[in-house]
Design an enzyme around this catalytic site. Structure first.
Site, PDB file in Angstrom:
ATOM      1  CG  ASN A   9      -1.773   1.179   1.005  1.00 45.72           C
ATOM      2  OD1 ASN A   9      -1.532   1.812   0.039  1.00 45.72           O
ATOM      3  ND2 ASN A   9      -1.936   1.304   2.400  1.00 45.72           N
ATOM      4  CE  LYS A  11       0.055   3.075   4.575  1.00 48.98           C
ATOM      5  NZ  LYS A  11      -0.154   2.998   6.312  1.00 48.98           N
ATOM      6  CG  HIS A  94      -6.078   1.581   5.507  1.00 47.68           C
ATOM      7  ND1 HIS A  94      -5.184   2.490   5.984  1.00 47.68           N
ATOM      8  CD2 HIS A  94      -4.914   0.737   5.657  1.00 47.68           C
ATOM      9  CE1 HIS A  94      -4.419   2.316   6.553  1.00 47.68           C
ATOM     10  NE2 HIS A  94      -3.368   1.239   5.817  1.00 47.68           N
ATOM     11  CD  GLU A  96      -2.861   5.599   6.889  1.00 50.13           C
ATOM     12  OE1 GLU A  96      -3.106   5.096   5.953  1.00 50.13           O
ATOM     13  OE2 GLU A  96      -1.694   4.510   8.108  1.00 50.13           O
ATOM     14  CD  GLU A 166      -3.306  -3.113   7.338  1.00 49.54           C
ATOM     15  OE1 GLU A 166      -2.514  -3.449   7.117  1.00 49.54           O
ATOM     16  OE2 GLU A 166      -3.969  -1.743   7.352  1.00 49.54           O
ATOM     17  N   GLY A 172       2.259   1.927  10.636  1.00 44.86           N
ATOM     18  CA  GLY A 172       3.146   3.143  10.646  1.00 44.86           C
ATOM     19  C   GLY A 172       4.263   3.228  12.295  1.00 44.86           C
ATOM     20  CB  SER A 212       5.434  -2.217  11.836  1.00 48.87           C
ATOM     21  OG  SER A 212       4.715  -0.770  11.929  1.00 48.87           O
TER      22      SER A 212
END
Ligand code: PGA
Length: 249
Positions: A9, A11, A94, A96, A166, A172, A212
Site C-alpha cells: 500500500n 498510500k 483502511h 487511515e 491491521e 506506521g 509494521s
C-alpha cells in the site's frame, strides 16, 4: 488451498517518476515464493502503473473507491472507472480512511457492494485501536467491523474478498503485533467467518496481517497457520525490502 498474498500500500507517496522507477526496480527482483504480489499506487498513477506492470506478475490495485456508479461526487473514483483501466482489486476500509475520511462500517458496506457488483476483488481492512486492546475489547471491535460491513454478503461473494487485520496501533509505528497476537486474532476471524458461513468458506478466505511488517519480522509472522500474507505500508516503498517480505513465504 487459500492464496498467499503480499500487497504493498503506497498510500499518498510517489509521483509519476518515482512510480516508474519503483516499478522498474520491482521488476528486477527475484521472486522465490508462491505469494501473489500486488501494489497499490495512488489514483493518478494507476493507469501508468498498470501498463508498466503488465506481464510482470505484479497486480496493480487501488487504495479506495466510491460506492456510487457515477454522478455528483466531486473528487471521487467509481468501481466502473477502475475497471475501465483494467484494475481488478481494491483496498477498502483502511484505518487511515476510517480515521481521516470518516469511513464507517455502513459506508464501507456500500463500497463493498459496489465492488462486488462490478466484480472487483476487495482487500477489506479492519482492526482495533490501542485503547480497545488495552481494554481487552479487540476481538469484539474486530468482530463488529467484519459483521457490519460484510455479513450481508452471500457466501459466493467471498471468492472476491480478502481480509486484512491491521491493528491501528501497529500501523506506521514500528510496533508490530507479535506473531502470536496476529495468529490469535486471525484464528478468531476465521472462527467468526465459520460460524456464519461454515468451515469450508472460512478456510478458503485469505487473511492478511498489516502493521509494521518488515523484512526482519515477516518470516515469523507469515509462519503462523492463519496468516496468509501481509498488507505492507512503509516497507513496500523499497523494492528490495518489499521482495524480501514477498519471499518470506
Ligand atoms: P505500515 O503500514 O507497514 O507502514 O505499518 C501498513 C498499512 O497501513 O497497511
Amino acid at each position: 488451498m487459500r492464496k498467499h498474498i503480499v500487497a504493498g500500500n503506497w498510500k499518498m507517496n510517489n509521483g509519476i517518476i518515482q512510480t516508474e522507477t519503483l516499478i522498474a526496480d520491482l521488476k528486477k527482483q527475484e521472486k522465490t515464493s508462491n505469494a501473489e504480489v500486488m501494489i497499490a499506487p495512488t489514483f493518478t498513477n494507476l493507469w501508468h502503473a498498470f501498463q508498466s506492470s503488465k506481464q510482470s506478475g505484479i497486480e496493480v490495485i487501488a487504495q479506495n473507491m466510491h460506492f456510487a456508479e457515477e454522478g455528483a461526487y466531486t473528487g471521487e473514483i467509481s468501481a466502473g472507472m477502475l475497471k475501465s483501466i483494467g484494475i481488478q482489486t481494491t483496498i477498502l476500509g483502511h484505518s487511515e480512511r476510517r480515521a481521516y475520511f470518516n469511513e464507517t462500517d455502513e459506508s464501507l458496506a456500500k463500497k463493498v457492494d459496489a465492488a462486488m457488483a462490478n466484480d472487483i476483488r476487495v482487500i477489506f481492512c479492519f482492526g482495533e485501536e490501542l485503547s480497545d486492546r488495552k481494554a481487552g475489547n479487540e476481538a469484539s471491535v474486530v468482530e463488529s467491523q467484519i459483521k457490519n460491513a460484510l455479513f450481508h454478503l452471500s457466501a459466493d461473494a467471498f471468492t472476491n474478498i480478502v481480509l486484512a487485520y491491521e491493528p491501528v496501533w501497529a500501523i506506521g509505528t514500528g510496533e508490530t503485533a507479535t506473531p502470536e497476537q496476529a495468529q490469535d486474532m486471525h484464528a478468531f476471524i476465521r472462527k467468526t467467518l465459520a460460524e456464519k458461513y461454515g468451515n469450508d468458506l472460512a478456510d478458503s478466505v485469505s487473511i492478511l496481517y498489516g502493521g509494521s511488517v518488515k523484512p526482519n519480522n515477516a518470516k515469523e509472522i507469515f509462519s503462523k497457520p492463519d496468516v496468509d500474507g501481509g498488507l505492507i505500508g512503509g516497507a513496500s516503498l523499497k523494492a528490495e525490502d518489499f521482495f524480501a517480505i514477498v519471499n518470506a513465504f
